[in-house]
Design a protein around this motif. Structure first.
Motif, PDB file in Angstrom:
ATOM      1  N   THR A 114      30.450   5.900 111.762  1.00  0.00           N
ATOM      2  CA  THR A 114      31.417   5.796 112.785  1.00  0.00           C
ATOM      3  C   THR A 114      32.337   4.924 112.689  1.00  0.00           C
ATOM      4  N   LEU A 115      32.794   3.916 111.619  1.00  0.00           N
ATOM      5  CA  LEU A 115      33.927   3.823 110.884  1.00  0.00           C
ATOM      6  C   LEU A 115      34.865   4.781 110.527  1.00  0.00           C
ATOM      7  N   GLN A 116      34.883   5.520 109.776  1.00  0.00           N
ATOM      8  CA  GLN A 116      35.091   6.218 108.872  1.00  0.00           C
ATOM      9  C   GLN A 116      36.034   7.684 110.004  1.00  0.00           C
ATOM     10  N   GLN A 127      38.094  -1.978 119.744  1.00  0.00           N
ATOM     11  CA  GLN A 127      36.923  -1.881 120.060  1.00  0.00           C
ATOM     12  C   GLN A 127      35.489  -1.953 119.642  1.00  0.00           C
ATOM     13  N   HIS A 128      35.456  -1.771 118.261  1.00  0.00           N
ATOM     14  CA  HIS A 128      34.878  -1.606 117.331  1.00  0.00           C
ATOM     15  C   HIS A 128      34.791  -2.786 116.699  1.00  0.00           C
ATOM     16  N   ALA A 180      33.475  -6.897 108.161  1.00  0.00           N
ATOM     17  CA  ALA A 180      34.148  -7.403 106.898  1.00  0.00           C
ATOM     18  C   ALA A 180      34.807  -5.827 107.349  1.00  0.00           C
ATOM     19  N   PRO A 181      34.426  -4.733 106.743  1.00  0.00           N
ATOM     20  CA  PRO A 181      34.288  -3.228 106.902  1.00  0.00           C
ATOM     21  C   PRO A 181      35.572  -3.038 107.849  1.00  0.00           C
ATOM     22  N   ALA A 182      34.889  -3.091 109.410  1.00  0.00           N
ATOM     23  CA  ALA A 182      35.753  -3.140 110.599  1.00  0.00           C
ATOM     24  C   ALA A 182      36.472  -3.770 110.970  1.00  0.00           C
ATOM     25  N   GLN A 183      36.801  -5.121 110.230  1.00  0.00           N
ATOM     26  CA  GLN A 183      38.200  -6.350 110.713  1.00  0.00           C
ATOM     27  C   GLN A 183      38.809  -5.043 109.516  1.00  0.00           C
ATOM     28  N   TYR A 184      38.969  -5.222 108.663  1.00  0.00           N
ATOM     29  CA  TYR A 184      39.496  -4.450 108.240  1.00  0.00           C
ATOM     30  C   TYR A 184      40.748  -2.813 108.145  1.00  0.00           C
ATOM     31  N   ALA A 185      39.636  -2.463 108.861  1.00  0.00           N
ATOM     32  CA  ALA A 185      40.066  -1.112 108.907  1.00  0.00           C
ATOM     33  C   ALA A 185      41.238  -1.290 109.944  1.00  0.00           C
ATOM     34  N   LEU A 186      40.491  -2.333 110.947  1.00  0.00           N
ATOM     35  CA  LEU A 186      41.933  -2.227 112.150  1.00  0.00           C
ATOM     36  C   LEU A 186      43.072  -2.923 111.999  1.00  0.00           C
ATOM     37  N   VAL A 230      41.683 -12.132 107.957  1.00  0.00           N
ATOM     38  CA  VAL A 230      40.246 -11.926 108.609  1.00  0.00           C
ATOM     39  C   VAL A 230      38.997 -10.988 107.986  1.00  0.00           C
ATOM     40  N   ALA A 231      39.423 -10.235 107.481  1.00  0.00           N
ATOM     41  CA  ALA A 231      38.493  -9.309 106.841  1.00  0.00           C
ATOM     42  C   ALA A 231      38.695  -9.856 105.562  1.00  0.00           C
ATOM     43  N   ILE A 232      39.332 -10.151 104.898  1.00  0.00           N
ATOM     44  CA  ILE A 232      39.640 -11.548 103.445  1.00  0.00           C
ATOM     45  C   ILE A 232      39.064 -12.674 103.598  1.00  0.00           C
TER      46      ILE A 232
END
Length: 624
Positions: free
Chosen positions: A385-387, A407-408, A416-422, A440-442
């Motif tokens: 989903t994220l990728q 939204q994701h 963390a991966p979702a925040q990092y992707a955004l 935030v992701a870090i």
């Protein structure tokens, strides 16, 4: 021609030049003096036993020898053009040199960069003699018209005319020496290195400020000379084209390349034509906005060139979007029959260099678009989903695709991966809120620190302040230091610690990605866990490669290029909070037999089976 362009150019202020030269002399003497400390006892013994005369001669010899040894390595010599290869170019150079009263050139070379440069290299101890070489970028000659290219060439010859290169070359040498010690690790410094580090931290920042002030003054002077020899309008138009090309390659072209990557397994055969066509098709409003944004970019301590707006103001010319026509480019006019061969070669080399990473990315995008079908063995269902959202945003770069990523991320605030992707998506759009999003992701996962701070620095280099750049450079360096212990004894770790094969989806993609890699004789990919000295636990994805030395030479690739290529494979497939490591062995080197046996007992880690005998006709040393 503007009034400003007709005025005789003023030389850079003698005050900063004299101060800079004094600091350069002091820096050289300090560096050589610190380097000579190791020889001081030997020279003292010479004085005691052989007399002061012998000690003086030996001391002078050691000083000159040390000075010679500590010179930074010269850049590789480019392939020079001969006059009969490009008579129109050399005729134009002769005319410009006469107008500018510039000294003769030792050579003219074509390079594959979107740039032109006046290079002074060599010379005894970087002080006496040296070779003047004019470097002309093939992409530059494709994007500029004939008059614009001549204006750029006149600018570079202006540097030679005013002898900017001698002090500039010396400044570069001094900075290259001392930068090593300013960035060194104090924990591994010797006593002499600590002394050098102290000297570097005391004087280098001021030296850099002064040298950049002089460099910018030299750019203004070379601009004025070029405007007098050619015309100010052509020079400003050429600078505007380069500003727009830089903006395009940071933003719009990236999206276009992602579209092409999704559509074809082969990269564009004519990349620089694609750049030129994209610039021509860019709406005038967007070009004007890009030029305006470039004029607002803050000056940096290390910026050797003034902003476009300042250079245009000094010449009395407005900055406006240039006109893009189908008229012959500068390369066609100046290089004649040589142009097509040269330009096609530059395009082919770009394509060859990018092809391996392009191939893997295409395969990955195709797997994502095929969906999370259980039969699709080339995709990780847990990360699908994220990728997929990331891939859609890279290709579309729309507000809708960004909203889907947002939204994701909001639906999974602790992921963390979702925040990092955004955060990466926001930074790709040069939006300042992307910095906080990556942070935030870090904070959620410190393993994102090195990659995350690197992404933030890419944004700050364009829009941040000096204080912000310094702060996040420090943060990234501290995060990187915590990873150094992970590389210690890595071969031994593979021999003794728990290992896992890559998941089937990653193995399937890697197998296709390396299908056309001739230099790769065999490879294994492994996953393992390892803790650093601070107790942080990391997943390491390790690409162990056995490469054919003779095929590397035939394909004109080196160890660093292959390591970067294989590392990019791992970073494409696995998240940025996991680490990628590449371990290379040549087919002429021993491969530790117990390690080979361990790989054989781990199904799925062998991506390519060796095609050449291992450990035959080599000296066997059972040591890692």
């Amino acid at each position: 021609m503007s009034t400003a362009a007709q005025d005789h150019p003023a030389a850079p202020s003698p005050g900063p030049r004299a101060a800079l030269a004094f600091m350069a002399v002091l820096a050289e003497l300090s560096f050589v003096g610190a380097s000579m400390l190791a020889w001081a006892p030997l020279i003292l013994l010479q004085a005691i036993f052989l007399g002061p005369t012998v000690a003086t001669v030996v001391g002078i010899a050691f000083v000159l020898g040390t000075w010679w040894v500590v010179q930074p390595p010269a850049p590789p010599a480019p392939v020079l053009l001969h006059r009969e290869q490009a008579p129109a170019l050399f005729a134009a150079l002769d005319a410009l040199r006469e107008r500018l009263d510039a000294p003769p050139l030792h050579g003219v070379a074509l390079v594959e960069e979107l740039n032109a440069a006046a290079r002074l290299s060599g010379g005894f101890l970087s002080l006496v003699g040296g070779r003047r070489t004019l470097l002309l970028g093939v992409p530059l000659l494709r994007l500029l018209g004939p008059q614009e290219a001549l204006a750029v060439i006149a600018h570079e010859l202006g540097h030679f005319s005013r002898h900017h290169g001698r002090l500039g070359h010396w400044i570069y040498i001094v900075r290259a020496k001392w930068d090593v010690y300013l960035d060194s690790d104090p924990a591994h410094d010797s006593g002499i290195d600590r002394l050098r580090r102290w000297i570097a931290s005391a004087f280098l920042p001021r030296f850099i400020r002064l040298s950049m002030q002089r460099s910018r003054a030299c750019e203004f002077e070379a601009d004025a000379l070029a405007a007098r020899a050619c015309d100010a309008t052509s020079l400003v138009q050429s600078l505007a084209r380069l500003e727009l090309a830089d903006a395009l390659m940071r933003d719009g072209l990236r999206t276009r390349l992602h579209e092409l990557q999704a559509a074809s397994i082969h990269p564009p055969a004519a990349f620089w034509d694609l750049v030129a066509d994209s610039l021509r098709d860019e709406p005038a409003a967007r070009q004007a906005a890009a030029l305006e944004a470039g004029s607002r970019r803050p000056a940096r301590r290390n910026d050797s060139h003034p902003p476009l707006a300042e250079r245009a103001d000094a010449l009395g010319e407005p900055v406006a979007p240039p006109s893009w026509t189908d008229a012959p480019c500068a390369g066609e006019s100046l290089l004649g029959p040589l142009w097509r061969e040269t330009f096609d070669g530059a395009n082919a080399r770009w394509s060859e260099q990018i092809a391996p990473a392009w191939r893997l990315r295409h395969l990955h995008l195709a797997a994502l678009r095929a969906g999370p079908d259980p039969a699709n063995t080339a995709i990780d269902p847990r990360q699908y989903t994220l990728q997929r959202l990331q891939a859609d945003d890279e290709i579309a770069a729309s507000e809708q695709s960004l909203a889907a990523l947002r939204q994701h991320a909001q639906s999974q605030p602790d992921d963390a991966p979702a925040q990092y992707a955004l955060g990466l998506a926001l930074l790709a759009r040069e939006r300042p809120e992307g910095i906080e999003q990556v942070r935030v992701a870090i904070r959620l996962d410190r393993r994102f620190a090195v990659a995350g701070y690197g992404a933030i620095l890419s944004q700050l280099e364009l829009h941040g302040s000096e204080a912000e750049l310094s702060e996040f450079t420090r943060r990234r360096a501290l995060a990187a230091e915590k990873l150094e212990s992970l590389d210690t004894g890595l071969w031994q770790h593979l021999l003794k610690e728990e290992l896992a094969a890559p998941p089937p989806w990653a193995r399937a993609l890697l197998l296709e990605a390396i299908a056309e890699d001739r230099a790769l004789d065999a490879c294994w990919v492994l996953r393992t866990e390892r803790s650093n000295d601070a107790g942080q636990r990391f997943t390491l994805n390790i690409f162990v490669a056995r490469v054919c030395h003779d095929l590397m030479a035939a394909d004109e690739v080196d160890e660093d290029l292959l390591a970067a290529r294989y590392g990019s494979y791992l970073r494409t497939l696995f998240p940025h909070n996991e680490l990628a490591r590449v371990l290379l062995r040549f087919d002429t080197e021993v491969f530790h037999p117990p390690l080979l046996e361990r790989f054989a007992r781990l199904p799925g880690c062998e991506i390519r089976r060796p095609t050449r005998p291992i450990n035959v006709d080599v000296v066997r040393i059972d040591s890692l």
